[in-house]
Write a protein that holds these residues in place. Structure first.
Motif, PDB file in Angstrom:
ATOM      1  N   GLY A  36      23.335  91.228 -37.259  1.00  0.00           N
ATOM      2  CA  GLY A  36      23.235  90.504 -35.995  1.00  0.00           C
ATOM      3  C   GLY A  36      22.010  90.795 -35.165  1.00  0.00           C
ATOM      4  N   ARG A  37      22.235  91.343 -33.964  1.00  0.00           N
ATOM      5  CA  ARG A  37      21.140  91.561 -33.015  1.00  0.00           C
ATOM      6  C   ARG A  37      20.087  92.515 -33.559  1.00  0.00           C
ATOM      7  NH1 ARG A  37      24.896  95.408 -30.983  1.00  0.00           N
ATOM      8  NH2 ARG A  37      23.861  97.338 -30.407  1.00  0.00           N
ATOM      9  N   PHE A  38      20.500  93.456 -34.450  1.00  0.00           N
ATOM     10  CA  PHE A  38      19.532  94.382 -35.031  1.00  0.00           C
ATOM     11  C   PHE A  38      18.499  93.624 -35.861  1.00  0.00           C
ATOM     12  CE2 PHE A  38      23.475  96.982 -34.751  1.00  0.00           C
ATOM     13  CZ  PHE A  38      23.046  97.882 -33.799  1.00  0.00           C
ATOM     14  N   ALA A  39      18.957  92.662 -36.661  1.00  0.00           N
ATOM     15  CA  ALA A  39      18.046  91.896 -37.514  1.00  0.00           C
ATOM     16  C   ALA A  39      17.162  90.969 -36.686  1.00  0.00           C
ATOM     17  CB  ALA A  39      18.832  91.093 -38.542  1.00  0.00           C
ATOM     18  N   LEU A  40      17.701  90.404 -35.608  1.00  0.00           N
ATOM     19  CA  LEU A  40      16.896  89.512 -34.776  1.00  0.00           C
ATOM     20  C   LEU A  40      15.724  90.242 -34.125  1.00  0.00           C
ATOM     21  CD1 LEU A  40      19.701  87.454 -33.003  1.00  0.00           C
ATOM     22  CD2 LEU A  40      18.107  86.648 -34.755  1.00  0.00           C
ATOM     23  N   ALA A  41      15.937  91.473 -33.712  1.00  0.00           N
ATOM     24  CA  ALA A  41      14.902  92.225 -32.997  1.00  0.00           C
ATOM     25  C   ALA A  41      14.040  93.098 -33.905  1.00  0.00           C
ATOM     26  CB  ALA A  41      15.539  93.100 -31.927  1.00  0.00           C
ATOM     27  N   ASN A  42      14.395  93.169 -35.182  1.00  0.00           N
ATOM     28  CA  ASN A  42      13.675  94.044 -36.103  1.00  0.00           C
ATOM     29  C   ASN A  42      13.381  93.296 -37.405  1.00  0.00           C
ATOM     30  OD1 ASN A  42      13.851  96.928 -34.787  1.00  0.00           O
ATOM     31  ND2 ASN A  42      15.825  95.923 -34.468  1.00  0.00           N
ATOM     32  N   PRO A  43      12.247  92.582 -37.464  1.00  0.00           N
ATOM     33  CA  PRO A  43      11.932  91.822 -38.664  1.00  0.00           C
ATOM     34  C   PRO A  43      11.794  92.707 -39.906  1.00  0.00           C
ATOM     35  CG  PRO A  43      10.059  91.858 -37.155  1.00  0.00           C
ATOM     36  CD  PRO A  43      11.224  92.476 -36.445  1.00  0.00           C
ATOM     37  N   ASP A  44      11.615  93.999 -39.694  1.00  0.00           N
ATOM     38  CA  ASP A  44      11.498  94.966 -40.796  1.00  0.00           C
ATOM     39  C   ASP A  44      12.721  95.890 -40.840  1.00  0.00           C
ATOM     40  OD1 ASP A  44      10.963  96.244 -38.407  1.00  0.00           O
ATOM     41  OD2 ASP A  44       9.256  97.371 -39.164  1.00  0.00           O
ATOM     42  N   ILE A  45      13.908  95.330 -40.608  1.00  0.00           N
ATOM     43  CA  ILE A  45      15.130  96.121 -40.479  1.00  0.00           C
ATOM     44  C   ILE A  45      15.381  97.035 -41.673  1.00  0.00           C
ATOM     45  CG2 ILE A  45      16.631  94.262 -41.353  1.00  0.00           C
ATOM     46  CD1 ILE A  45      17.670  96.680 -38.596  1.00  0.00           C
ATOM     47  N   VAL A  46      15.126  96.551 -42.888  1.00  0.00           N
ATOM     48  CA  VAL A  46      15.380  97.369 -44.082  1.00  0.00           C
ATOM     49  C   VAL A  46      14.489  98.606 -44.069  1.00  0.00           C
ATOM     50  CG1 VAL A  46      15.262  97.422 -46.600  1.00  0.00           C
ATOM     51  CG2 VAL A  46      16.189  95.411 -45.434  1.00  0.00           C
TER      52      VAL A  46
END
Length: 92
Positions: A48-58
Motif C-alpha cells: 500500500g502506502r509504503f509502495a506508493l512513497a518508495n519506488p525502490d521498496i524492495v
C-alpha cells in the motif's frame, strides 16, 4: 480481506481458505509488513502506502533502509497537483 486484529480467527480462516490469502492491516508499521506471513496467517502482505512513497521498496527493505512517508497531497486528485517522485536510495 480486511483484518482488524483477531489472530485466532485469522488462523482458522487461513486453515479453511482454499487459495492464497491476502490480509490488509491498515496503519501497520514497517516491522508489521511481513508479520502475518511469518506467523503463517497470510500468503501475501500488501505494501500500500509504503509502495506508493518508495519506488525502490524492495531495495529499501533488503537494505533495512528508512522508508519515505507518504504525503497524501501527492496522490492524484484530478487537479494540478498529483504524483510526486519520491527519492530513491540511489538518488536517481
Amino acid at each position: 480481506m480486511h483484518h482488524l486484529g483477531d489472530d485466532e480467527l485469522l488462523a482458522s480462516l487461513r486453515e479453511a481458505w482454499p487459495t492464497a490469502l491476502l490480509v490488509v492491516r491498515y496503519g501497520r508499521d514497517r516491522d508489521g509488513i511481513a508479520a502475518d506471513i511469518d506467523k503463517g496467517l497470510a500468503d501475501i502482505a500488501p505494501l500500500g502506502r509504503f509502495a506508493l512513497a518508495n519506488p525502490d521498496i524492495v531495495e529499501r527493505l533488503r537494505a533495512d533502509a528508512p522508508l519515505n512517508e507518504l504525503d497524501p497531497a501527492t496522490l492524484y486528485s484530478g487537479g494540478a497537483s498529483g504524483y510526486t517522485d519520491y527519492p530513491t536510495l540511489s538518488g536517481a
